[in-house]
Design a protein around this motif. Structure first.
Motif, PDB file in Angstrom:
ATOM      1  N   ILE A 283       0.868  -1.176   0.000  1.00 14.38           N
ATOM      2  CA  ILE A 283       0.000   0.000   0.000  1.00 14.38           C
ATOM      3  C   ILE A 283       0.904   1.224   0.000  1.00 14.38           C
ATOM      4  CG2 ILE A 283      -1.782   1.273   1.254  1.00 14.38           C
ATOM      5  CD1 ILE A 283      -2.554  -1.432   2.546  1.00 14.38           C
ATOM      6  N   LEU A 284       0.728   2.073  -0.999  1.00 14.65           N
ATOM      7  CA  LEU A 284       1.628   3.219  -1.148  1.00 14.65           C
ATOM      8  C   LEU A 284       0.852   4.515  -1.186  1.00 14.65           C
ATOM      9  CD1 LEU A 284       3.753   1.733  -4.040  1.00 14.65           C
ATOM     10  CD2 LEU A 284       4.187   1.603  -1.609  1.00 14.65           C
ATOM     11  N   ASP A 285       1.357   5.476  -0.443  1.00 10.02           N
ATOM     12  CA  ASP A 285       0.715   6.780  -0.431  1.00 10.02           C
ATOM     13  C   ASP A 285       1.792   7.855  -0.598  1.00 10.02           C
ATOM     14  OD1 ASP A 285      -1.258   8.659  -0.281  1.00 10.02           O
ATOM     15  OD2 ASP A 285      -1.972   8.103   1.713  1.00 10.02           O
ATOM     16  N   ASP A 286       1.359   9.078  -0.747  1.00 12.11           N
ATOM     17  CA  ASP A 286       2.250  10.243  -0.869  1.00 12.11           C
ATOM     18  C   ASP A 286       3.300  10.014  -1.976  1.00 12.11           C
ATOM     19  OD1 ASP A 286       0.776  11.203   1.285  1.00 12.11           O
ATOM     20  OD2 ASP A 286       2.157  10.340   2.737  1.00 12.11           O
ATOM     21  N   GLN A 287       4.581  10.256  -1.629  1.00  9.21           N
ATOM     22  CA  GLN A 287       5.634  10.083  -2.634  1.00  9.21           C
ATOM     23  C   GLN A 287       6.400   8.782  -2.397  1.00  9.21           C
ATOM     24  OE1 GLN A 287       4.428  13.400  -1.645  1.00  9.21           O
ATOM     25  NE2 GLN A 287       6.482  14.102  -1.292  1.00  9.21           N
ATOM     26  N   ALA A 288       5.774   7.826  -1.746  1.00  5.21           N
ATOM     27  CA  ALA A 288       6.473   6.589  -1.410  1.00  5.21           C
ATOM     28  C   ALA A 288       6.873   5.822  -2.673  1.00  5.21           C
ATOM     29  CB  ALA A 288       5.587   5.716  -0.540  1.00  5.21           C
ATOM     30  N   HIS A 289       7.932   5.042  -2.521  1.00  6.85           N
ATOM     31  CA  HIS A 289       8.423   4.229  -3.632  1.00  6.85           C
ATOM     32  C   HIS A 289       8.612   2.806  -3.113  1.00  6.85           C
ATOM     33  CE1 HIS A 289      11.709   3.724  -7.001  1.00  6.85           C
ATOM     34  NE2 HIS A 289      10.723   2.858  -7.094  1.00  6.85           N
ATOM     35  N   ALA A 290       8.036   1.845  -3.813  1.00  5.84           N
ATOM     36  CA  ALA A 290       8.231   0.456  -3.423  1.00  5.84           C
ATOM     37  C   ALA A 290       8.773  -0.334  -4.603  1.00  5.84           C
ATOM     38  CB  ALA A 290       6.931  -0.158  -2.936  1.00  5.84           C
ATOM     39  N   GLN A 303      12.060 -31.236 -11.237  1.00  7.86           N
ATOM     40  CA  GLN A 303      10.819 -31.565 -11.942  1.00  7.86           C
ATOM     41  C   GLN A 303       9.657 -31.570 -10.956  1.00  7.86           C
ATOM     42  OE1 GLN A 303      10.928 -31.440 -14.997  1.00  7.86           O
ATOM     43  NE2 GLN A 303      12.892 -32.181 -15.739  1.00  7.86           N
ATOM     44  N   LYS A 304       8.450 -31.386 -11.510  1.00  6.79           N
ATOM     45  CA  LYS A 304       7.207 -31.390 -10.713  1.00  6.79           C
ATOM     46  C   LYS A 304       7.155 -30.232  -9.717  1.00  6.79           C
ATOM     47  CE  LYS A 304       5.867 -35.363 -12.495  1.00  6.79           C
ATOM     48  NZ  LYS A 304       4.845 -35.344 -13.550  1.00  6.79           N
ATOM     49  N   THR A 305       7.875 -29.196 -10.016  1.00  6.34           N
ATOM     50  CA  THR A 305       7.792 -28.000  -9.168  1.00  6.34           C
ATOM     51  C   THR A 305       6.465 -27.302  -9.419  1.00  6.34           C
ATOM     52  OG1 THR A 305      10.158 -27.612  -9.004  1.00  6.34           O
ATOM     53  CG2 THR A 305       8.746 -25.670  -8.899  1.00  6.34           C
ATOM     54  N   ASP A 306       5.876 -26.786  -8.353  1.00  7.54           N
ATOM     55  CA  ASP A 306       4.624 -26.048  -8.465  1.00  7.54           C
ATOM     56  C   ASP A 306       4.827 -24.713  -7.762  1.00  7.54           C
ATOM     57  OD1 ASP A 306       2.086 -25.079  -8.511  1.00  7.54           O
ATOM     58  OD2 ASP A 306       1.139 -26.916  -7.779  1.00  7.54           O
ATOM     59  N   SER A 307       4.753 -23.643  -8.509  1.00  4.77           N
ATOM     60  CA  SER A 307       5.124 -22.360  -7.929  1.00  4.77           C
ATOM     61  C   SER A 307       4.152 -21.272  -8.358  1.00  4.77           C
ATOM     62  CB  SER A 307       6.539 -22.019  -8.400  1.00  4.77           C
ATOM     63  OG  SER A 307       6.825 -20.684  -8.141  1.00  4.77           O
ATOM     64  N   LYS A 308       3.755 -20.474  -7.391  1.00  3.23           N
ATOM     65  CA  LYS A 308       2.810 -19.406  -7.709  1.00  3.23           C
ATOM     66  C   LYS A 308       3.243 -18.118  -7.033  1.00  3.23           C
ATOM     67  CE  LYS A 308      -2.008 -18.263  -7.896  1.00  3.23           C
ATOM     68  NZ  LYS A 308      -3.034 -17.840  -7.029  1.00  3.23           N
ATOM     69  N   GLN A 309       3.327 -17.060  -7.796  1.00  2.00           N
ATOM     70  CA  GLN A 309       3.766 -15.778  -7.239  1.00  2.00           C
ATOM     71  C   GLN A 309       2.754 -14.685  -7.578  1.00  2.00           C
ATOM     72  OE1 GLN A 309       6.779 -13.078  -9.271  1.00  2.00           O
ATOM     73  NE2 GLN A 309       8.020 -13.957  -7.666  1.00  2.00           N
ATOM     74  N   THR A 310       2.393 -13.898  -6.577  1.00  2.00           N
ATOM     75  CA  THR A 310       1.463 -12.794  -6.793  1.00  2.00           C
ATOM     76  C   THR A 310       1.964 -11.552  -6.078  1.00  2.00           C
ATOM     77  OG1 THR A 310      -0.313 -14.432  -6.682  1.00  2.00           O
ATOM     78  CG2 THR A 310      -0.979 -12.133  -6.667  1.00  2.00           C
ATOM     79  N   ASN A 311       1.925 -10.434  -6.755  1.00  2.00           N
ATOM     80  CA  ASN A 311       2.274  -9.165  -6.130  1.00  2.00           C
ATOM     81  C   ASN A 311       1.156  -8.181  -6.451  1.00  2.00           C
ATOM     82  OD1 ASN A 311       4.286  -6.367  -6.948  1.00  2.00           O
ATOM     83  ND2 ASN A 311       3.826  -7.036  -4.885  1.00  2.00           N
ATOM     84  N   LYS A 312       0.544  -7.635  -5.401  1.00  3.11           N
ATOM     85  CA  LYS A 312      -0.559  -6.688  -5.612  1.00  3.11           C
ATOM     86  C   LYS A 312      -0.260  -5.381  -4.907  1.00  3.11           C
ATOM     87  CE  LYS A 312      -4.248 -10.010  -6.157  1.00  3.11           C
ATOM     88  NZ  LYS A 312      -5.505 -10.532  -5.622  1.00  3.11           N
ATOM     89  N   ASN A 313      -0.515  -4.308  -5.602  1.00  4.96           N
ATOM     90  CA  ASN A 313      -0.208  -3.004  -5.042  1.00  4.96           C
ATOM     91  C   ASN A 313      -1.412  -2.086  -5.096  1.00  4.96           C
ATOM     92  OD1 ASN A 313       2.891  -3.088  -4.708  1.00  4.96           O
ATOM     93  ND2 ASN A 313       2.470  -4.005  -6.708  1.00  4.96           N
ATOM     94  N   LEU A 314      -1.626  -1.404  -4.002  1.00  7.22           N
ATOM     95  CA  LEU A 314      -2.686  -0.406  -3.934  1.00  7.22           C
ATOM     96  C   LEU A 314      -2.007   0.955  -3.848  1.00  7.22           C
ATOM     97  CD1 LEU A 314      -5.648   0.417  -3.532  1.00  7.22           C
ATOM     98  CD2 LEU A 314      -5.349  -0.017  -1.092  1.00  7.22           C
ATOM     99  N   VAL A 315      -2.263   1.772  -4.827  1.00  8.12           N
ATOM    100  CA  VAL A 315      -1.583   3.063  -4.892  1.00  8.12           C
ATOM    101  C   VAL A 315      -2.595   4.160  -4.591  1.00  8.12           C
ATOM    102  CG1 VAL A 315      -0.282   4.603  -6.387  1.00  8.12           C
ATOM    103  CG2 VAL A 315       0.064   2.151  -6.538  1.00  8.12           C
ATOM    104  N   LEU A 316      -2.357   4.893  -3.510  1.00  4.19           N
ATOM    105  CA  LEU A 316      -3.357   5.854  -3.044  1.00  4.19           C
ATOM    106  C   LEU A 316      -3.094   7.282  -3.511  1.00  4.19           C
ATOM    107  CD1 LEU A 316      -3.664   4.564   0.640  1.00  4.19           C
ATOM    108  CD2 LEU A 316      -5.212   4.100  -1.250  1.00  4.19           C
ATOM    109  N   SER A 317      -1.940   7.540  -4.077  1.00  2.92           N
ATOM    110  CA  SER A 317      -1.662   8.904  -4.533  1.00  2.92           C
ATOM    111  C   SER A 317      -1.099   8.869  -5.946  1.00  2.92           C
ATOM    112  CB  SER A 317      -0.652   9.578  -3.605  1.00  2.92           C
ATOM    113  OG  SER A 317       0.647   9.088  -3.882  1.00  2.92           O
ATOM    114  N   ASP A 318      -1.059  10.010  -6.575  1.00  2.00           N
ATOM    115  CA  ASP A 318      -0.535  10.091  -7.945  1.00  2.00           C
ATOM    116  C   ASP A 318       0.985  10.028  -7.970  1.00  2.00           C
ATOM    117  OD1 ASP A 318      -3.086  10.399  -8.820  1.00  2.00           O
ATOM    118  OD2 ASP A 318      -2.987  12.591  -8.893  1.00  2.00           O
TER     119      ASP A 318
END
Ligand SMILES: Nc1ncnc2c1ncn2[C@@H]1O[C@H](COP(=O)(O)OP(=O)(O)O)[C@@H](O)[C@H]1O
Ligand SMILES: [Mg+2]
Lengths: 402, 256
Positions: A283-290, A303-318
């Motif tokens: 979650i990012l606000d103001d002038q934050a940088h992530a 073999q048989k590797t099962d991998s899942k990656q998710t990155n979600k960002n909520l940006v509250l300012s311009d």
């Protein structure tokens, strides 16, 4: 003098001033410092540090100190003298390519000894192991000192085969200082380990940390990295899996003002039949940088590797910025790997729905922001930790509204 | 004094004018049905009354209880007693239905100068209203509308209305997606709230709902204007003839 030698020069005095340690630790310190002197601090030309500029750290003159350490271990956990941990200490967290790990290792056992814990094989711990590193205000802001305080907390946890435990690491403090932490965890075969890191440093502090985890066969390891504080933050979480290992890496970062929070993770599927789940939310606000950079390596054997990656960002300012990047290196063919990243704002329709029920706009924003973080918070299994996290988030979003 | 007075209301979304001069007066206790073909602007009218900023009012005025409604924020409208049952209720993962409703009820009560309810009184109120709507109580602990079936969402809207006790309820296609039993229950819930002081705008595409919620007036909306008004018998007439007389061909082709 070049900029690099100037940077190193600042550290040489502090390095040579420290009390000598026992023979092998002293040798380890010296080779680590040597390596640090060779590579120097990374710059943004370095691919791994492209979005995170550590010039502010490189330019600063530091004095070496130590944080207050508060250790709370349930019965059965053995606390070892670091000098008895030669086989493991510094073994997994390699310093040859990471200047910060090198620096931490160069100050191993400085003033306060490294935390080395062993959970015997088969032991099932109900209560969490709690490790808190805190920089007190009077230590950070000593009027006798002009240089900034740097602390190098070091933790090694050896979990025996089939043991089960929960570890909570907390970093906090008051003032302007630099925390440079390294944690190594060795998870034995069949063990179940739930790790939490709560980073609540002062908003003026620098926090750079590496966690290196070696996970045994059929073991289950989960990490929850919660980053709330710090002016400049970099977390590296590196997990190496064995056959049939299950690894979960969750993360939550909340940044406002001019905070910079970088999360780099590496999940190394070295052996077959491993599973990894990764969910990082920001979650990012103001002038934050992530920054989020999630590397997944699937080795030829895995073999048989099962991998899942998710990155979600909520940006509250311009003005807030997020750089997110998955990095898949897949060398095996019979694998399932998925990844996805999203960057979004608060949903206008949801806001309106809440307002149409009488809930004020700023409360509605807070509720939705809080809701965004909820699923990561829900994954925290330690009740007291979840409660305090909910309280912190609640306060954080309340103060945002005004 | 009338409760709501809409005068020559025009509204657009983007560059497109959707409401093109609506006039409507609603007195306390009256139930007005608004019917019309798909795309005629029924939901737009409902959303404009609730304060959705997406729709820009370009001219006209709306007076509610003697006040300029269009100058009020959506939350102030809700606190003043306006309630919109959404055609498409919004899913809000991470916010529990119970928490949401309690926050809503207590802000509404506070603004009316009524004491906020404590957890115990809130729960007993909620249980009573859920019974009325024949709703499964486990829905309370779930996130708002998240994973609810179409019917559950519609019930949840009317349940919220029963808890919030508005002065002006706007029901936008509350009947769509309901089977006949669910329709009866929902209509029963609405009828239980009929009151000489409470007015309703019932938006529907079909006459069916109006067999259960019998309106005082029926208006036909077409292309952003009310083209015909009458008593409850107008709905039956429309059932016979359809909307074909009310929409021009170009529009009719576009909407299936
Ligand atoms: N957000 C929007 N953006 C663009 N067009 C819209 C939007 N909302 C409604 N419209 C258009 O306005 C017209 C009226 O829509 P609506 O009010 O939903 O009609 P109804 O509820 O009577 O079916 C339709 O042609 C629809 O496509
Ligand atoms: Mg509609």
């Amino acid at each position: 003098m070049t900029a690099v030698t100037e940077q190193i020069g600042r550290w040489v005095a502090e390095f040579s001033r420290q009390e000598p340690a026992g023979p092998w630790i002293q040798r380890l310190r010296e080779s680590a410092f040597q390596r640090f002197a060779e590579i120097g601090f990374p710059t943004t030309h370095d691919e791994e540090w492209r979005f995170t500029n550590v010039a502010a750290i490189a330019r600063t003159t530091f004095r070496a100190g130590s944080p207050d350490k508060l250790l709370c271990t349930p019965g059965g956990v053995e606390e070892l003298d670091p000098s008895d941990a030669e086989a493991h200490l510094g073994h997994d967290a390699a310093f040859d390519r990471n200047a910060f790990v090198a620096l931490n290792t160069a100050f191993l056992n400085h003033q306060v000894s490294a935390t080395v814990l062993r959970i015997p094989r088969g032991m099932v711990l109900e209560e969490p192991i709690e490790i808190t590193y805190e920089v007190a205000e009077d230590v950070a802001c000593d009027p006798q000192e002009s240089a900034m305080l740097a602390v190098h907390p070091r933790t090694l946890i050896l979990v025996g085969a089939n043991a089960q435990c929960t570890i909570v690491e907390t970093y906090k403090g008051t003032g302007t200082y630099f925390t440079n932490a390294v944690t190594e965890i060795v998870v034995g075969d069949g063990a179940v380990v739930d790790h939490y890191k709560i980073q609540q440093e002062d908003s003026r502090a620098y926090h750079i940390a590496t966690m290196q985890v070696q996970i045994g066969r059929s073991a289950n390891f989960s990490s929850h990295s919660i980053s709330l504080g710090g002016a400049l933050v970099r977390n590296d979480v590196n997990a190496v899996l064995s056959e049939g290992t299950e690894a979960t890496l969750n993360g939550l970062y909340i940044a406002n003002g001019t905070q910079h929070i970088d999360n780099h993770t590496v999940i190394d599927h070295a052996k077959p039949h491993g599973t990894s789940h990764e969910l990082y939310k920001g979650i990012l606000d103001d002038q934050a940088h992530a920054v989020f950079n999630g590397r997944i390596i699937v080795r030829k054997d895995a073999q048989k590797t099962d991998s899942k990656q998710t990155n979600k960002n909520l940006v509250l300012s311009d003005e807030a910025v997020i750089d997110t990047k998955p990095e898949l290196q897949i060398l095996a063919d019979d694998v399932r790997c998925t990844h996805g990243a999203t960057i979004g704002q608060l949903d206008a329709e949801s806001l309106f729905y809440m307002q149409s029920r009488g809930i004020g706009k700023s409360d509605a924003r807070n509720l939705l922001t809080y809701a965004f973080a909820q699923d990561v918070v829900d994954r925290v299994k330690v009740q007291s930790l979840r409660d305090s996290l909910e309280r912190i988030l609640f306060e954080k979003f309340h103060e945002h509204a005004h | 004094m009338s409760l709501l007075e809409i005068k020559d209301l025009h509204a657009k979304v983007g560059e497109r004018e959707i409401l093109r001069g609506i006039d409507l007066t609603i007195n306390p206790g009256e139930v007005h049905a608004i019917m019309g073909p798909n795309g005629s602007g029924k939901s737009t009218l409902a959303q404009v009354l609730a304060g959705r900023e997406l729709y820009v009012v370009t001219s006209g005025e709306v007076i509610y209880e003697g006040q300029d409604l269009l100058a009020m924020s959506p939350e102030d409208r809700a606190r003043a007693g306006i309630f919109l049952a959404f055609q498409y209720p919004v899913e809000i993962p991470g916010v529990s239905n119970m928490y949401f409703l309690k926050a809503a009820l207590n802000t509404v009560r506070k603004s009316r100068g009524i004491e906020e309810l404590d957890a115990f009184d809130f729960l007993s109120l909620v249980k009573e209203k859920m019974k009325l709507m024949e709703m499964d109580q486990t829905l309370l602990n779930r996130p708002v509308n998240t994973g609810f079936s179409g019917g559950e969402k519609k019930r949840n809207e009317i349940f919220q209305m029963a808890v919030l006790e508005p002065r002006l309820a706007i029901l936008d296609e509350t009947d769509s997606g309901l089977d006949i039993d669910a329709l009866r229950t929902v209509a029963g819930g609405v009828n239980a709230l009929r009151d000489p002081e409470r007015s309703m705008i019932v938006v529907t595409h079909y006459q069916r709902l109006l067999n259960y919620i019998v309106p005082d007036f029926v208006h036909v909306l077409s292309e952003g204007r009310i083209v015909k008004s009458g008593g409850k018998e107008l709905a039956l007439e429309l059932e016979e003839s359809g909307y074909s007389g009310f929409e021009d061909e170009e529009e009719a082709v576009g909407k299936v």
